[in-house]
Scaffold this motif. Structure first.
Motif, PDB file in Angstrom:
ATOM      1  N   ARG A 107      41.768  54.038 -44.423  1.00  0.00           N
ATOM      2  CA  ARG A 107      40.817  52.728 -44.334  1.00  0.00           C
ATOM      3  C   ARG A 107      41.927  51.335 -44.344  1.00  0.00           C
ATOM      4  O   ARG A 107      41.581  50.707 -43.657  1.00  0.00           O
ATOM      5  N   ILE A 108      42.867  51.525 -45.205  1.00  0.00           N
ATOM      6  CA  ILE A 108      43.942  50.576 -45.211  1.00  0.00           C
ATOM      7  C   ILE A 108      44.484  50.131 -44.025  1.00  0.00           C
ATOM      8  O   ILE A 108      44.569  49.023 -43.628  1.00  0.00           O
ATOM      9  N   LEU A 109      44.941  51.306 -43.368  1.00  0.00           N
ATOM     10  CA  LEU A 109      45.523  51.232 -41.924  1.00  0.00           C
ATOM     11  C   LEU A 109      44.555  50.738 -40.925  1.00  0.00           C
ATOM     12  O   LEU A 109      44.829  49.737 -40.257  1.00  0.00           O
ATOM     13  N   MET A 110      43.319  50.963 -41.151  1.00  0.00           N
ATOM     14  CA  MET A 110      42.257  50.515 -40.219  1.00  0.00           C
ATOM     15  C   MET A 110      41.975  49.145 -40.369  1.00  0.00           C
ATOM     16  O   MET A 110      41.735  48.012 -39.489  1.00  0.00           O
ATOM     17  N   GLU A 111      41.909  48.535 -41.658  1.00  0.00           N
ATOM     18  CA  GLU A 111      41.717  47.154 -41.996  1.00  0.00           C
ATOM     19  C   GLU A 111      42.876  46.286 -41.452  1.00  0.00           C
ATOM     20  O   GLU A 111      42.544  45.250 -40.847  1.00  0.00           O
ATOM     21  N   LYS A 112      43.962  46.965 -41.484  1.00  0.00           N
ATOM     22  CA  LYS A 112      45.159  45.965 -40.859  1.00  0.00           C
ATOM     23  C   LYS A 112      44.920  45.814 -39.324  1.00  0.00           C
ATOM     24  O   LYS A 112      45.083  44.645 -38.855  1.00  0.00           O
ATOM     25  N   LEU A 113      44.496  47.142 -38.751  1.00  0.00           N
ATOM     26  CA  LEU A 113      44.557  47.026 -37.431  1.00  0.00           C
ATOM     27  C   LEU A 113      43.467  45.876 -36.939  1.00  0.00           C
ATOM     28  O   LEU A 113      43.237  45.066 -35.959  1.00  0.00           O
ATOM     29  N   ALA A 114      42.036  46.132 -37.798  1.00  0.00           N
ATOM     30  CA  ALA A 114      41.016  45.248 -37.541  1.00  0.00           C
ATOM     31  C   ALA A 114      41.353  43.901 -37.667  1.00  0.00           C
ATOM     32  O   ALA A 114      40.660  43.035 -36.817  1.00  0.00           O
ATOM     33  N   GLN A 115      42.037  43.678 -38.762  1.00  0.00           N
ATOM     34  CA  GLN A 115      42.410  42.132 -38.890  1.00  0.00           C
ATOM     35  C   GLN A 115      43.174  41.422 -37.615  1.00  0.00           C
ATOM     36  O   GLN A 115      43.197  40.527 -37.371  1.00  0.00           O
ATOM     37  N   LYS A 116      44.096  42.295 -37.137  1.00  0.00           N
ATOM     38  CA  LYS A 116      44.980  41.822 -35.975  1.00  0.00           C
ATOM     39  C   LYS A 116      44.062  41.758 -34.716  1.00  0.00           C
ATOM     40  O   LYS A 116      44.286  40.668 -33.943  1.00  0.00           O
ATOM     41  N   LEU A 117      43.179  42.380 -34.609  1.00  0.00           N
ATOM     42  CA  LEU A 117      42.192  42.322 -33.442  1.00  0.00           C
ATOM     43  C   LEU A 117      41.249  41.076 -33.452  1.00  0.00           C
ATOM     44  O   LEU A 117      40.633  40.618 -32.450  1.00  0.00           O
ATOM     45  N   ILE A 118      41.033  40.506 -34.573  1.00  0.00           N
ATOM     46  CA  ILE A 118      40.069  39.329 -34.698  1.00  0.00           C
ATOM     47  C   ILE A 118      40.471  38.009 -33.975  1.00  0.00           C
ATOM     48  O   ILE A 118      41.590  37.527 -34.046  1.00  0.00           O
ATOM     49  N   PRO A 119      39.865  37.591 -32.637  1.00  0.00           N
ATOM     50  CA  PRO A 119      40.241  36.621 -31.870  1.00  0.00           C
ATOM     51  C   PRO A 119      40.005  35.320 -32.921  1.00  0.00           C
ATOM     52  O   PRO A 119      39.021  35.129 -33.714  1.00  0.00           O
ATOM     53  N   GLU A 120      41.210  34.431 -32.601  1.00  0.00           N
ATOM     54  CA  GLU A 120      40.804  33.057 -33.231  1.00  0.00           C
ATOM     55  C   GLU A 120      39.542  32.405 -33.403  1.00  0.00           C
ATOM     56  O   GLU A 120      39.008  32.244 -32.434  1.00  0.00           O
ATOM     57  N   GLY A 121      39.193  32.262 -34.754  1.00  0.00           N
ATOM     58  CA  GLY A 121      37.762  31.532 -34.851  1.00  0.00           C
ATOM     59  C   GLY A 121      36.546  32.138 -34.557  1.00  0.00           C
ATOM     60  O   GLY A 121      35.459  31.836 -34.629  1.00  0.00           O
ATOM     61  N   THR A 122      36.833  33.575 -34.601  1.00  0.00           N
ATOM     62  CA  THR A 122      35.380  34.434 -34.062  1.00  0.00           C
ATOM     63  C   THR A 122      35.260  35.555 -35.186  1.00  0.00           C
ATOM     64  O   THR A 122      34.385  36.611 -34.628  1.00  0.00           O
ATOM     65  N   ALA A 123      35.655  35.651 -36.206  1.00  0.00           N
ATOM     66  CA  ALA A 123      35.537  36.789 -37.347  1.00  0.00           C
ATOM     67  C   ALA A 123      34.266  37.331 -37.515  1.00  0.00           C
ATOM     68  O   ALA A 123      33.874  38.455 -37.277  1.00  0.00           O
TER      69      ALA A 123
END
Length: 381
Positions: A164-180
DNA sequence: AAAGCGGGGCA
DNA sequence: TGCCCAGCTTT
């Protein structure tokens, strides 16, 4: 295609797909952090279609932080009746009371503050921060782990906290600027509507072209997940105790203990049947007297004197960790034994109810079904 | 890390 | 009817 482009493609296409295909859900019509919070807690372990009517009733009855903070706990539990995992309701109200007192009714918008609230874990914190406040925090639930494990072909066991930690790091990197907010919902929406647990509809998927699982023919194999243990079986005997005199037409119900399974919910008085009674387990109308005795003894310990009359029905109910196999027996109160209808007091955690009075008490579904069937059978006669 | 905690949907 | 879904807290 290099790694960065593959991620950029994913985020862009997914977000674009979501903006075109998002469902019109009640909690998406508002950015009120309190409403988002309620919806996210209800959605834990629970499908969208199940949550919708509960969400409507809940926000209508408790439209503000103050309204929920000031409500009696029984009212909150009653509105949660049937939704399951009732500690969610009690934790939610406890946390809302804290927000009411400590934050003047404003849901906090920092990770540390919001995570300190009861019932708010990593997923719910991320969901509220991103959806209500558009903060770039990941919100990784089962849908997200399934989508990411397939698209990026991640073969780690998703039941492990490390994954889950690994997925959270990946998911955070994927968020485009201003569209979380939109992007996190897009991930979950894809998991719910397209990238489903079984039989994913890859042909309609906006990111199929670069999905690693699809390329490897592994989409049905992912995510990797350790199997849960099967629920342990329990046999139980429940009593439908019909009242007489002042309590004619009513049955006796009992409140469960403050802690543990179905805490503080109401139920039919019942007892567990030890497996040593294996031979005597009644599976039909031929209920065995020795089991009646067991029930009578158990209730006598709580000063409830009953006389079993006849077998009423069989009910099964599966929790995530226990399976109940329950026989329900019609009983009457034993004359002359406490408490009688002659004015002796019941223990406070017992009540007489009819169909109407049940509306004031929260029951687990299994007892709701039995009680409804009982009152239906009474009115037919 | 493992167990406790509900209920419903689908093939 | 058997299998699947899985977030937070407590131990």
């Amino acid at each position: 295609m290099d790694k960065t482009h593959k991620q950029q493609y994913f985020s862009t296409e997914l977000l674009s797909w979501y903006l075109r295909h998002r469902r019109d859900l009640p909690w998406r019509r508002s950015k009120n952090p309190y409403y988002i919070w309620i919806s996210e807690v209800m959605l834990q372990q629970t499908r969208v279609d199940t949550v919708i009517p509960y969400f409507h009733r809940f926000v209508e009855r408790f439209p503000t932080v103050q309204a929920l903070a000031e409500a009696p706990e029984e009212d909150v539990l009653k509105l949660w009746e049937g939704l399951g995992y009732y500690s969610r309701a009690r934790n939610l109200q406890g946390a809302v009371r804290e927000v009411h007192e400590r934050y003047e009714g404003t849901v906090p918008n920092t990770k540390a503050e919001i995570s300190s609230l009861r019932g708010v874990g990593p997923y719910t914190a991320g969901a509220i921060l991103s959806i209500a406040y558009n903060k770039p925090e990941p919100a990784v639930d089962g849908n997200v782990m399934r989508v990411l494990s397939r698209y990026f072909l991640i073969e780690e066991d998703i039941m492990k906290p490390k994954t889950r930690i690994l997925m959270e790091k990946l998911a955070q990197k994927l968020i485009p600027e201003g569209t979380a907010g939109d992007f996190n919902q897009a991930l979950m929406e894809l998991g719910a509507m397209v990238c489903k647990p079984r039989s994913p509809i890859c042909l309609t998927c906006p990111v199929m072209e670069h999905c690693a699982a699809r390329e490897a023919g592994m989409e049905e194999e992912l995510p990797i997940k350790k199997k849960a243990k099967p629920p342990r079986p329990e046999w139980r005997m429940a009593a439908l105790i019909a009242g007489s005199g002042d309590h004619a037409g009513k049955v006796l119900i009992r409140q469960r203990p403050q802690e543990g399974l179905l805490a503080r919910m109401w139920e039919l008085p019942h007892t567990e049947v030890p497996f040593s009674y294996k031979e005597a387990q009644p599976s039909s109308a031929e209920a065995v007297p020795v089991l009646f005795d067991l029930l009578v003894e158990q209730l006598a310990e709580e000063t409830i004197g009953v006389v079993p009359e006849r077998w009423f029905m069989h009910a099964e109910h599966t929790f995530s960790h226990i399976h109940w196999d329950m026989q329900i027996v019609l009983c009457s109160m034993e004359p002359g034994v406490l408490p009688t209808d002659a004015g002796m007091l019941l223990p406070t955690h017992y009540q007489w109810v009819d169909s109407k009075a049940m509306e004031a008490y929260a029951f687990p579904n299994v007892f709701l079904k039995i009680l409804n069937q009982y009152f239906a059978s009474c009115s037919k006669k």
